[in-house]
Design a protein around this motif. Structure first.
Motif, PDB file in Angstrom:
ATOM      1  N   LEU A 134       2.951 -48.382 -37.791  1.00  0.00           N
ATOM      2  CA  LEU A 134       1.707 -48.107 -38.516  1.00  0.00           C
ATOM      3  C   LEU A 134       0.626 -47.567 -37.586  1.00  0.00           C
ATOM      4  O   LEU A 134       0.531 -47.954 -36.421  1.00  0.00           O
TER       5      LEU A 134
ATOM      6  N   HIS B  22       8.673 -50.843 -39.455  1.00  0.00           N
ATOM      7  CA  HIS B  22       7.371 -50.307 -39.858  1.00  0.00           C
ATOM      8  C   HIS B  22       6.580 -49.946 -38.598  1.00  0.00           C
ATOM      9  O   HIS B  22       6.307 -50.810 -37.771  1.00  0.00           O
TER      10      HIS B  22
ATOM     11  N   GLY C  38       5.124 -54.350 -44.391  1.00  0.00           N
ATOM     12  CA  GLY C  38       4.426 -53.320 -43.636  1.00  0.00           C
ATOM     13  C   GLY C  38       3.089 -52.941 -44.238  1.00  0.00           C
ATOM     14  O   GLY C  38       2.460 -51.966 -43.814  1.00  0.00           O
ATOM     15  N   ASP C  39       2.609 -53.715 -45.209  1.00  0.00           N
ATOM     16  CA  ASP C  39       1.339 -53.409 -45.879  1.00  0.00           C
ATOM     17  C   ASP C  39       0.160 -53.998 -45.099  1.00  0.00           C
ATOM     18  O   ASP C  39       0.218 -55.151 -44.651  1.00  0.00           O
TER      19      ASP C  39
END
Length: 388
Positions: free
Chosen positions: A9, A7, A60-61
């Protein structure tokens, strides 16, 4: 040491600009597990610009986000503490010289304590005492350390009595803090070297005249012209074992603090020579401020460089207390290169690719299982790597 990038971000953008490649993400710290403070949860806190993000590394939130109302704020430092009721609280601070205490579950700051500093000074290092949940050390760019008592915030409104107990100076700009509970020595990575103080409870004003300790870190045999003593990162790994990284040196030093200082109650010396047990070979770069990340339970130490790569060291088998005359030279167990990142947002706005300029990894964090590594960069990226 086989990790995959899972991930990447961009969650600290100014004005929610999805092509913002200028905001620096300075710090990342895994949340301690309230049931076992030697472990971490799956949540990592990151800071960049005027926002704090709480990210679940397994998905990955971004599960929560705190944004300062002051658009001029730029957060540099984070520190977690666990209250007696098992609630975790995050402290953060930066360019506006305000200490924020955040309840992550509500994404709100329940306390904002302004430090009365001169203009252009900054909060650059925060650290909670590992054995006293309410004691917060705050290092500022003028070289001062403030010992703060955050009180005991109680739900639901978390009102608390925040006090500054004492204050002392490193006489040099502070970049990082670490506390060794074996020796009760607080270490500070500074512009002019490694400093320290013998800090003991009850941390009240009677200790404000605590003596400044100087630690002489050896010069490496790096090919770079090292004309600085700047120490940008210091970490206590376990039981008095310290990792120190000096700018412009292609090395990270591992050394044993108790044998270095001896009995501080009896000695009258305030200057000590660091004798490394191990020297970890690192990048021969002339960039500063790439902070170490480690977790002794995972047996892993990491540090990023200015090309987006992560240098990984397996420290699980190192004999930290060996008495050999010469330190052991340690090569990285693995180096994770910056992956090819497709950035459609930047491409749509006709911005240059991420890898055109230096990708400086400002900080690395390791979870207690050794399964996840989080790196934050100068180009507004939070990078999550998962062990294969």
């Amino acid at each position: 040491m086989d990790f995959n990038p899972v991930h990447f971000l961009r969650c600290h953008s100014r004005k929610n600009d999805n092509a913002d490649v200028q905001t620096q993400v300075w710090m990342c710290v895994f949340e301690p597990d309230p049931k076992d403070l030697d472990k971490t949860t799956n949540l990592v806190a990151t800071c960049g610009g005027n926002s704090i993000c709480f990210i679940d590394v397994t998905t990955g939130d971004v599960v929560a986000k705190y944004v300062s109302k002051d658009l001029r704020e730029m957060f540099y430092s984070l520190a977690w503490t666990t209250l007696p009721n098992g609630i975790n609280v995050l402290a953060c601070g930066g360019a506006r010289n305000v200490i924020h205490l955040i309840n992550k579950s509500e994404s709100v700051s329940f306390l904002q304590y302004p430090l009365k500093l001169k203009p252009k000074l900054r909060i650059q290092a925060l650290l909670f005492h590992p054995e006293s949940y309410n004691i917060l050390f705050c290092g500022t760019s003028d070289g001062d350390v403030r010992v703060c008592d955050i009180g005991t915030p109680i739900a639901p409104d978390y009102k608390t009595d925040f006090k500054i107990l004492s204050r002392f100076s490193a006489e040099s700009e502070i970049f990082s803090l670490a506390l060794c509970t074996v020796t009760n020595v607080l270490l500070a990575g500074c512009n002019d070297g490694l400093r320290g103080w013998h800090v003991i409870k009850p941390f009240d004003t009677s200790n404000s005249s605590v003596e400044l300790l100087h630690f002489n870190v050896p010069q490496s045999n790096s090919e770079s012209n090292c004309d600085t003593e700047l120490v940008d990162s210091v970490e206590v790994l376990k039981d008095g074992v310290v990792a120190t990284k000096c700018a412009l040196q292609a090395a990270i030093y591992i050394w044993y603090l108790p044998s270095t200082v001896g009995n501080l109650k009896k000695t009258k010396c305030n200057s000590f020579t660091v004798a490394p047990t191990h020297i970890l070979h690192w990048s021969n770069t002339d960039n500063y401020f790439m902070y170490i990340g480690a977790h002794i339970a995972a047996g892993l130490l990491c540090c990023g460089d200015d090309e987006g790569a992560l240098w990984l060291y397996d420290i699980s088998e190192l004999d930290f207390k060996h008495n050999k005359v010469k330190p052991v030279l340690v090569e990285p167990t693995a180096i994770l290169p910056w992956p090819y990142v497709t950035d459609s947002n930047s491409e749509n706005k006709r911005k240059l690719n991420l890898d055109v300029y230096d990708i400086v990894v400002d900080k690395v964090a390791v979870d207690s299982t050794g399964k996840y590594i989080v790196a934050v960069t100068n180009n507004n990226m939070v990078c999550i790597w998962e062990k294969a």
